[in-house]
Scaffold this active site. Structure first.
Site, mmCIF file in Angstrom:
data_model
loop_
_atom_site.group_PDB
_atom_site.id
_atom_site.type_symbol
_atom_site.label_atom_id
_atom_site.label_comp_id
_atom_site.label_asym_id
_atom_site.label_seq_id
_atom_site.Cartn_x
_atom_site.Cartn_y
_atom_site.Cartn_z
ATOM 1 N N ARG A 66 18.140 16.434 36.239
ATOM 2 C CA ARG A 66 18.619 17.834 35.780
ATOM 3 C C ARG A 66 19.173 18.287 37.135
ATOM 4 O O ARG A 66 19.517 18.928 37.795
ATOM 5 C CB ARG A 66 18.907 17.819 35.218
ATOM 6 C CG ARG A 66 20.101 18.743 34.224
ATOM 7 C CD ARG A 66 19.503 19.165 32.504
ATOM 8 N NE ARG A 66 18.320 19.712 32.306
ATOM 9 C CZ ARG A 66 18.427 21.376 32.638
ATOM 10 N NH1 ARG A 66 19.979 22.229 32.733
ATOM 11 N NH2 ARG A 66 17.404 21.782 33.044
ATOM 12 N N ARG A 92 26.532 23.347 30.087
ATOM 13 C CA ARG A 92 25.366 22.878 31.066
ATOM 14 C C ARG A 92 24.736 23.863 30.809
ATOM 15 O O ARG A 92 24.450 25.423 32.149
ATOM 16 C CB ARG A 92 25.465 22.106 32.215
ATOM 17 C CG ARG A 92 26.063 20.435 32.196
ATOM 18 C CD ARG A 92 25.800 19.644 31.839
ATOM 19 N NE ARG A 92 26.239 18.223 31.624
ATOM 20 C CZ ARG A 92 25.818 17.400 31.339
ATOM 21 N NH1 ARG A 92 25.159 17.049 30.336
ATOM 22 N NH2 ARG A 92 26.674 16.655 31.505
ATOM 23 N N ILE A 93 23.457 24.076 30.619
ATOM 24 C CA ILE A 93 22.003 25.042 30.489
ATOM 25 C C ILE A 93 21.247 24.457 31.790
ATOM 26 O O ILE A 93 20.956 23.234 32.600
ATOM 27 C CB ILE A 93 20.715 24.813 29.474
ATOM 28 C CG1 ILE A 93 21.797 25.706 28.403
ATOM 29 C CG2 ILE A 93 20.345 25.482 30.023
ATOM 30 C CD1 ILE A 93 20.576 25.249 27.278
ATOM 31 N N ASN A 108 28.920 34.589 33.208
ATOM 32 C CA ASN A 108 28.872 33.099 32.177
ATOM 33 C C ASN A 108 29.926 34.397 31.199
ATOM 34 O O ASN A 108 29.803 35.479 30.749
ATOM 35 C CB ASN A 108 27.357 33.190 31.372
ATOM 36 C CG ASN A 108 27.964 32.432 29.947
ATOM 37 O OD1 ASN A 108 28.640 31.368 30.963
ATOM 38 N ND2 ASN A 108 27.349 32.496 28.848
ATOM 39 N N HIS A 110 31.469 33.890 27.141
ATOM 40 C CA HIS A 110 30.512 33.933 25.628
ATOM 41 C C HIS A 110 31.351 33.638 24.418
ATOM 42 O O HIS A 110 31.515 35.320 24.372
ATOM 43 C CB HIS A 110 29.012 34.224 25.558
ATOM 44 C CG HIS A 110 28.128 33.613 24.663
ATOM 45 N ND1 HIS A 110 27.683 32.427 24.329
ATOM 46 C CD2 HIS A 110 27.733 33.862 23.141
ATOM 47 C CE1 HIS A 110 27.277 32.253 23.540
ATOM 48 N NE2 HIS A 110 27.220 33.114 22.801
ATOM 49 N N ASP A 162 22.251 32.965 27.533
ATOM 50 C CA ASP A 162 23.508 34.089 27.375
ATOM 51 C C ASP A 162 22.294 35.097 26.918
ATOM 52 O O ASP A 162 22.388 36.004 25.988
ATOM 53 C CB ASP A 162 23.662 32.918 26.204
ATOM 54 C CG ASP A 162 25.111 32.126 26.155
ATOM 55 O OD1 ASP A 162 25.070 32.211 26.963
ATOM 56 O OD2 ASP A 162 24.669 31.491 24.602
HETATM 57 C C1 GRF Z 1 35.400 30.141 26.153
HETATM 58 O O1 GRF Z 1 35.391 30.196 24.393
HETATM 59 C C2 GRF Z 1 34.069 30.623 26.832
HETATM 60 O O2 GRF Z 1 33.583 31.246 26.320
HETATM 61 C C3 GRF Z 1 32.782 29.160 26.357
HETATM 62 O O3 GRF Z 1 33.534 28.073 26.382
HETATM 63 C C4 GRF Z 1 35.094 28.255 26.084
HETATM 64 C C5 GRF Z 1 36.055 27.410 27.107
HETATM 65 O O4 GRF Z 1 37.338 27.636 27.029
HETATM 66 N N1 GRF Z 1 32.050 28.786 26.917
HETATM 67 P P1 GRF Z 1 38.576 27.313 28.081
HETATM 68 O O5 GRF Z 1 38.079 25.524 28.015
HETATM 69 O O6 GRF Z 1 38.514 27.771 29.125
HETATM 70 O O7 GRF Z 1 39.572 27.458 27.569
#
Ligand code: GRF
Length: 210
Positions: A66, A92-93, A108, A110, A162
């Site tokens: 990775r 992916r982390i 990011n 979330h 996160d």
């Molecule tokens: C979003 O809810 C984001 O916060 C999460 O994955 C989703 C991605 O949505 N990490 P999209 O692929 O942009 O429609």
């Protein structure tokens, strides 16, 4: 100078599309210079290509180290000389070395409300303290924990999953008859709005510093 943005996405890419649409409408103060995806079948790839943005698909082959894979992606991203790298549904982390290479300009999105630090709770605007739901199942967790309010967060990425300084949040009410899909869709409406606001705010700061 226009702020250069690289978007990393693994799935549907509706947040990417919101950025593309905003750029096309002249409402984004940044240029999307590349899209990177790790899932060959993800719709993100089509969205990038249709928008004529350089789009790279770099899957992680089974058994591959990775860190080596992440280093390759980091080198490719760096070749686009981005000012901001945005994980918009990147599932992916990434290893600490990757994060450290782009921090503090690695962001990011979330789909839950996160505190400013590594704390376990967040207090909503109505004064309700709810658990910080981290990880890939944050929308599911909000329903399981029966919280009346959830939402979304844009934060700077640190090596902890996160966790990182928050740039913006938006709250979303959980409806009594919600299921994961319905709730996630309403959260994503807010996410798409929020990410444009955040990118434009960073771009304004970037321009004053340039
Ligand atoms: C979003 O809810 C984001 O916060 C999460 O994955 C989703 C991605 O949505 N990490 P999209 O692929 O942009 O429609």
């Amino acid at each position: 100078m226009t702020m250069r943005l690289v978007v990393l996405a693994s799935g549907n890419g509706s947040n990417l599309q919101a950025l593309i649409d905003a750029q096309r409408a002249g409402e984004l103060r940044a240029e999307i210079v590349a899209v990177v995806c790790d899932q060959p079948k993800a719709y993100t790839v089509q969205r990038g290509l249709i928008a004529r943005v350089p789009t790279l698909c770099i899957p992680l082959p089974p058994g591959t180290d990775r860190r080596t894979w992440a280093e390759l992606i980091a080198d490719l991203i760096a070749a686009f000389a981005p000012d901001i790298v945005l994980m918009a549904g990147w599932m992916r982390i990434m290893p600490a070395a990757f994060v450290e290479r782009f921090a503090p300009n690695l962001l990011n999105q979330h789909p839950a409300l996160l505190p400013d630090d590594a704390g376990d709770t967040w207090t909503t605007s109505a004064g309700l303290t709810i658990p910080a739901m981290r990880g890939a199942h944050a929308v599911h967790d909000a329903l399981q924990l029966r919280v009346p309010i959830t939402g979304c967060t844009v934060h700077r990425v640190t090596p902890l999953v996160d966790v990182g300084p928050v740039l913006a949040r938006a709250e979303v009410l959980v409806e009594p008859d919600d299921n994961e899909q319905l709730l996630h869709e309403r959260i994503k409406i807010e996410e798409r709005r929020l990410i444009i606001t955040v990118i434009n705010r960073l771009a304004a700061e970037f321009q004053t510093q340039a």
